[in-house]
Enzyme design. Structure first.
Site, mmCIF file in Angstrom:
data_model
loop_
_atom_site.group_PDB
_atom_site.id
_atom_site.type_symbol
_atom_site.label_atom_id
_atom_site.label_comp_id
_atom_site.label_asym_id
_atom_site.label_seq_id
_atom_site.Cartn_x
_atom_site.Cartn_y
_atom_site.Cartn_z
ATOM 1 N N LYS A 89 -1.688 8.121 -43.400
ATOM 2 C CA LYS A 89 -1.036 7.567 -42.257
ATOM 3 C C LYS A 89 0.020 8.620 -41.771
ATOM 4 O O LYS A 89 0.041 8.788 -40.441
ATOM 5 C CB LYS A 89 -0.440 6.321 -42.310
ATOM 6 C CG LYS A 89 -1.385 5.080 -43.221
ATOM 7 C CD LYS A 89 -0.900 3.891 -43.326
ATOM 8 C CE LYS A 89 -1.260 3.015 -44.385
ATOM 9 N NZ LYS A 89 -2.761 2.597 -44.451
ATOM 10 N N HIS A 132 -10.916 4.885 -53.906
ATOM 11 C CA HIS A 132 -9.968 5.209 -53.164
ATOM 12 C C HIS A 132 -9.087 6.358 -53.915
ATOM 13 O O HIS A 132 -8.366 6.314 -54.896
ATOM 14 C CB HIS A 132 -8.997 4.033 -53.050
ATOM 15 C CG HIS A 132 -7.629 4.034 -52.207
ATOM 16 N ND1 HIS A 132 -7.706 4.435 -50.905
ATOM 17 C CD2 HIS A 132 -6.414 4.327 -52.459
ATOM 18 C CE1 HIS A 132 -6.546 4.519 -50.246
ATOM 19 N NE2 HIS A 132 -5.688 4.529 -51.172
ATOM 20 N N SER A 163 -4.191 7.817 -48.363
ATOM 21 C CA SER A 163 -3.817 6.588 -48.220
ATOM 22 C C SER A 163 -2.393 6.525 -47.382
ATOM 23 O O SER A 163 -2.520 6.907 -46.041
ATOM 24 C CB SER A 163 -3.321 6.041 -49.798
ATOM 25 O OG SER A 163 -3.147 4.834 -49.725
#
Length: 337
Positions: A167, A304, A163
């Site tokens: 990044k 997710h 998540s």
């Protein structure tokens, strides 16, 4: 063990956890990633102290931003520590909130605030770094420490993240060529997914939810994604010629699985410049069918998250890309450090 920076004594209080294969007879490769709740969330290990720093209220029983015993081992399924150790890899982690707290005022208690106070500036410039960059910086400082640890092969450290920390892992891998492999798990907007697609978690949504994570200039593109001078395939390509793995989940539409696949695919030309093969398929794979070479990709069935299936692919990918250098040791049980 205490994680120390080469240049900032402020980081002396950042605690890391390192788990090593018990049967290792020499330096082992390692997976390095940041965690969301404190080092106690990675495994149900009573020897790991609870973090005393701010944590998101969604992870605390009393909703008071303080970790409690209910967080011990909370994310063990996301880390699969024993599985990783059995394959001959170490696992190293640090709490992202030790680097910077994850809220708009978090910079005041983090590395960005520390550096701002040391400068002549009183506020951040439009192009100054956001929290994602701060977390990526912390990953590089963690690698600084691993370079001093004789039990870890610092030339074979795999940076990974899920998540928002996916990044950060991509940005750390782009900036720091010491990372041997870069892994992005469901990183979405500002990570592996193409922002110009303007799908799922758009730029406007990302900046609206958590405006502290990116530089202020990014807000100019809230409703002008097509005006972006760059996109996420270039972020992935910055890791070349080192291997990169991008993973999506079929029900994680906010992260835009198709956009993540297209970005990984679009990084191929840069890998070809180095004589490397990326994702050979022109079509997005069906769920649970990993593809790729130096650039790997899979779409996992589900939501997710990070699952055992994801870790199975990461370990296979790491074996293929790293095992040719030296044989990885087998292990029957872990020990922590």
């Amino acid at each position: 063990s205490l994680l120390r920076s080469r240049d900032l004594a402020w980081l002396n209080n950042l605690m890391s956890s390192i788990y090593l294969p018990k049967a290792a007879t020499g330096p082992v490769p390692a997976f390095l990633g940041l965690n969301f709740v404190g080092n106690q969330c990675v495994a149900n290990d009573p020897g790991v102290p609870l973090t005393t720093r701010w944590v998101r209220s969604t992870y605390t029983k009393e909703k008071d931003n303080h970790a409690d015993e209910t967080s011990r081992g909370l994310h063990s399924s996301r880390w699969q520590v024993e599985t990783v150790l059995m394959r001959g890899y170490a696992t190293a982690t640090a709490y992202y909130g030790d680097i910077e707290e994850d809220h708009p005022e978090g910079w005041k208690n983090g590395v960005r605030g520390e550096l701002l106070r040391r400068s002549s500036k009183t506020q951040f410039a439009q192009d100054d770094w956001g929290a994602v960059s701060a977390w990526a910086w912390g990953l590089s400082r963690a690698l600084d420490y691993l370079e001093t640890d004789a039990s870890v092969d610092a030339e074979r450290v795999i940076v990974h993240g899920h998540s928002r920390l996916g990044k950060a892992a991509l940005w750390a891998g782009a900036q720091d060529e010491r990372f041997a492999i870069v892994i992005s798990n469901n990183s979405g907007e500002g990570g592996a997914s193409l922002m110009r697609r303007d799908f799922g978690e758009t730029i406007a949504i990302a900046n609206g939810w958590e405006p502290h994570r990116f530089c202020q200039n990014f807000r100019r593109y809230n409703h002008a994604a097509n005006s972006l001078p760059v996109d996420s395939h270039l972020l992935i390509a910055l890791a070349a010629p080192r291997p990169v793995y991008v993973a999506s989940a079929s029900e994680d539409l906010l992260a835009d699985p198709k956009g993540e696949f297209l970005a990984a695919k679009a990084a191929e030309p840069v890998y070809r410049l180095f004589g490397k093969v990326g994702i050979t398929s022109a079509e997005m794979p069906i769920p649970d069918r990993p593809i790729g070479n130096t650039v790997g990709y899979h779409l996992r069935t589900g939501k997710h998250d990070i699952t055992g299936y994801d870790w199975a692919q990461y370990l296979e990918f790491a074996d293929r890309r790293l095992r040719g250098q030296t044989a990885l040791p087998n292990s029957s049980a872990p020990h922590s450090k």
